[in-house]
Scaffold this motif. Structure first.
Motif, PDB file in Angstrom:
ATOM      1  N   LYS A 427     -10.672   9.872  18.102  1.00 30.06           N
ATOM      2  CA  LYS A 427     -11.887  10.086  17.309  1.00 30.06           C
ATOM      3  C   LYS A 427     -11.789   9.348  15.977  1.00 30.06           C
ATOM      4  O   LYS A 427     -10.755   9.383  15.309  1.00 30.06           O
ATOM      5  N   ASP A 428     -12.892   8.684  15.616  1.00 35.07           N
ATOM      6  CA  ASP A 428     -12.919   8.030  14.318  1.00 35.07           C
ATOM      7  C   ASP A 428     -13.334   9.033  13.236  1.00 35.07           C
ATOM      8  O   ASP A 428     -13.462  10.238  13.499  1.00 35.07           O
ATOM      9  N   GLU A 429     -13.562   8.533  12.036  1.00 30.67           N
ATOM     10  CA  GLU A 429     -13.872   9.421  10.908  1.00 30.67           C
ATOM     11  C   GLU A 429     -15.206  10.161  11.092  1.00 30.67           C
ATOM     12  O   GLU A 429     -15.441  11.204  10.485  1.00 30.67           O
ATOM     13  N   LYS A 430     -16.057   9.638  11.980  1.00 30.97           N
ATOM     14  CA  LYS A 430     -17.336  10.301  12.248  1.00 30.97           C
ATOM     15  C   LYS A 430     -17.277  11.227  13.464  1.00 30.97           C
ATOM     16  O   LYS A 430     -18.277  11.798  13.862  1.00 30.97           O
ATOM     17  N   GLY A 431     -16.083  11.318  14.060  1.00 32.39           N
ATOM     18  CA  GLY A 431     -15.927  12.186  15.223  1.00 32.39           C
ATOM     19  C   GLY A 431     -16.254  11.515  16.540  1.00 32.39           C
ATOM     20  O   GLY A 431     -16.256  12.158  17.590  1.00 32.39           O
ATOM     21  N   LYS A 432     -16.520  10.205  16.511  1.00 33.67           N
ATOM     22  CA  LYS A 432     -16.821   9.482  17.731  1.00 33.67           C
ATOM     23  C   LYS A 432     -15.529   9.050  18.421  1.00 33.67           C
ATOM     24  O   LYS A 432     -14.543   8.692  17.762  1.00 33.67           O
ATOM     25  N   LYS A 436      -9.022   2.848  20.217  1.00 29.03           N
ATOM     26  CA  LYS A 436      -8.176   2.319  19.138  1.00 29.03           C
ATOM     27  C   LYS A 436      -6.706   2.691  19.272  1.00 29.03           C
ATOM     28  O   LYS A 436      -5.868   2.178  18.537  1.00 29.03           O
TER      29      LYS A 436
END
Length: 666
Positions: A427-432, A436
């Motif tokens: 998950k990225d910083e937006k939760g997506k 990666k």
């Protein structure tokens, strides 16, 4: 008379055994015998004590005539019939040494080992060391049964040091218990081998063990399992007690076939020298049929081994891999525990070279990977398949998983390679969820012959395209506006191309022209170009997509899109669903002129989606959420069938042109 008797029996027995003419058997017959033994790893020969009433040279002659390459010499044996000099490492002359070497060279025979029992006194006065020097000179092992001494000269530690100093192997052999043999009990042999160098091993005298009532097969198994089964004084005996009599191999109670089969299964390749101590006026009475028996058995074992090898996994270990792109092989000195680490981009590659026979192979991988969503390609020569990597419990938890079946079309050396096509999801910083995280750490890859159907396809799969047009260049037959007539206002046909959009006015909303029917697995090819006032544009090709049913969004489509956008070339976008680009790009910033015709190839096979832009592959994506639902319940499982559609994006005045649209269903 003995001279005549020996060679008459040699001639008669060989003629009977090999079925050749009265003119004698041809040399190529004997070469085949040695070749059979070489293939299975047996060093078969004669213990010269069998010829104790004759000479060492007679043993060498007989070995050569029987197609054998090896002879074990015996202390004090007459070297040449009618001559006084005997085989004695402490007294033999240089002239006699050379004569023996010449004889061996002439006959193609090697003195592989030498039986001698040095005494404690020999150890104390330096004679034992001279014996080891002699063995080193002749490249012979020492077969022996010295008196067991706990420490000092003549002890096993003493012998082990000499073995290591001169690189000479020493085989501890057994003689009858009644004669006071130091090694009549196999436990003593194992005890003296334990914790010693590789040079100390076991010899089994089949006849002596059996006449002592010892089960030879069980002894061989124990020596083999301990890794110390080095040598045989070989024969068969009709019963396992003190009254046992010598018989031809396979006719007695020694379980010859069973013990040799066991050795072959374990990969043990001891020296095997025939030694018969009875009927010594007729030394070939048992040896010649014994050679025939061993040859037949070796052929049978080789055939069985070949059959086993046809189904035996071929393991390709991490320590033997070649890598590209900065991958690390960790703990390379730890043999099977070595791992390939640091796999974190799609440019890195892992490969091995191995010999493979034509056929299909199940590919298994032992790896660790705690994250979901990574995918790799497996390539063998010109065949390839892609697979999703299933997560393990953690980076330290290695599991072997079946990846799929690959086809090997020809026999020969093959290059086996692994390449990442998408990183695992985090998950990225937006939760997506984004691709990666790293690809798996690997311990080995194995290839197992199978009759299952292959899932692989040729690397040059694009050359096999057999497409049919789904746009005739003149009418919209087979196509419809996604939002009916409202959508059709934004599409027209000119010069064999479908044109979406308008260069005179802004486009209020996304519009799509979609196929009348759905497609699942296919290869789609088309050409596109953009008419736009500047270099900012947006369009795309939908596939495996569905019309949006939400009120007010009936003009939209949900699904995969091969994007045509100024700042992300050859990318895969998930329209109206995940609202994000999928996978990892394979080509760094491919360039093209949007105002000229460009080609797109979109190939969908199961969860795998590949895209080529102007012949360059830009994406290889493997959908993680086909069988497993997406964590976002509103997304759920991703369908693998749907409509194809041509898009013009809302916004500035622009036209997207599409032509030469063909498809092959797979």
């Amino acid at each position: 008379m003995k001279h005549v008797s020996l060679y008459l029996q040699l001639t008669l027995i060989i003629l009977l055994s090999f079925g050749v003419t009265a003119n004698g058997y041809t040399r190529n017959k004997t070469t085949e015998i040695a070749s059979d033994f070489d293939k299975i790893g047996w060093k078969v020969g004669i213990q010269s004590y069998t010829f104790t009433r004759y000479s060492l040279f007679d043993a060498i002659d007989a070995a050569a005539d029987l197609g054998l390459k090896y002879v074990e010499a015996t202390i004090w044996q007459t070297i040449e019939r009618g001559k006084e000099e005997r085989f004695n490492p402490w007294q033999i002359s240089e002239e006699t040494k050379q004569k023996i070497k010449n004889k061996c060279k002439e006959k193609g025979v090697t003195l592989t080992s030498f039986y001698c029992r040095p005494s404690k006194e020999d150890a104390e006065n330096g004679q034992t060391e001279k014996l080891f020097q002699f063995c080193k000179e002749w490249k012979m092992a020492l077969t022996t049964d010295p008196v067991r001494i706990a420490s000092g000269p003549g002890s096993m530690d003493f012998y082990d040091k000499l073995c290591q100093k001169y690189g000479v192997y020493m085989f501890l052999t057994n003689h009858p218990k009644a004669h006071g043999s130091p090694y009549w009990n196999p436990e003593d042999v194992l005890a003296d081998c334990k914790d010693r160098s590789k040079y100390i091993g076991a010899s089994v005298d089949v006849g002596h063990f059996m006449r002592d009532g010892t089960n030879v097969y069980e002894v061989v198994k124990r020596y083999t399992d301990a890794g110390r089964m080095y040598h045989f004084h070989f024969r068969d005996v009709d019963r396992c007690d003190k009254n046992g009599k010598d018989v031809t191999l396979g006719e007695g109670a020694a379980q010859i076939k069973e013990l040799l089969t066991y050795l072959n299964k374990k990969g043990a390749t001891p020296i095997i020298v025939f030694e018969y101590e009875r009927d010594q006026d007729e030394p070939l009475k048992y040896i010649t049929p014994g050679v025939v028996y061993l040859r037949q058995l070796s052929k049978e074992l080789l055939k069985n081994k070949q059959a086993d090898n046809n189904n035996k996994p071929i393991k390709l270990w991490a320590r033997n891999a070649s890598t590209k792109g900065g991958l690390n092989i960790c703990d390379k000195d730890k043999d099977t525990l070595a791992t390939i680490h640091g796999w974190n981009n799609t440019e890195q590659q892992i490969s091995w070279k191995t010999f493979l026979k034509k056929g299909n192979y199940t590919v298994c991988l032992k790896y660790s990977e705690p994250y979901q969503g990574s995918a790799i390609t497996v390539t063998a020569g010109q065949q390839q398949f892609a697979t999703l990597i299933q997560p393990t419990a953690g980076w330290n938890e290695y599991h072997e998983k079946n990846l799929g079946v690959i086809r090997v079309p020809t026999t020969g050396e093959a290059n086996i390679s692994l390449q990442g096509i998408q990183l695992s999801l985090v998950k990225d910083e937006k939760g997506k969820l984004v691709h990666k995280e790293a690809l798996p750490d690997i311990q080995y890859l194995s290839l197992i012959p199978t009759k299952e159907k292959s899932v692989s396809s040729p690397i040059n799969i694009l050359q096999e395209f057999k497409g049919k047009p789904i746009f005739n260049g003149k009418t919209f037959k087979g196509w419809t506006g996604n939002n009916g007539k409202e959508s059709m206002k934004w599409f027209r046909i000119e010069e064999d191309a479908i044109i979406g959009g308008n260069t005179e006015m802004e486009i209020p909303q996304n519009e799509f022209l979609r196929s009348d029917r759905e497609y699942g697995n296919f290869e789609l090819r088309l050409k596109f170009k953009i008419n736009c006032a500047d270099d900012s544009y947006n369009a795309g090709i939908q596939f495996r997509s569905q019309p949006q049913t939400e009120k007010g969004k009936e003009h939209e489509m949900i699904g995969y899109q091969a994007d045509i956008i100024s700042w992300k070339k050859g990318a895969l976008y998930d329209e109206q669903r995940r609202w994000d680009f999928l996978g990892n790009p394979l080509a760094k910033n491919p360039t093209y002129n949007a105002r000229e015709w460009n080609s797109y190839i979109i190939r969908c096979e199961g969860p795998r989606v590949r895209i080529w832009l102007n012949g360059i592959q830009t994406l290889d994506y493997f959908e993680p959420f086909v069988d497993t639902p997406h964590p976002d319940v509103q997304i759920g499982r991703i369908p693998q069938i749907g409509y194809i559609a041509l898009q013009i994006h809302e916004g500035k005045a622009c036209e997207a042109l599409y032509k030469d649209i063909t498809i092959e269903e797979l």
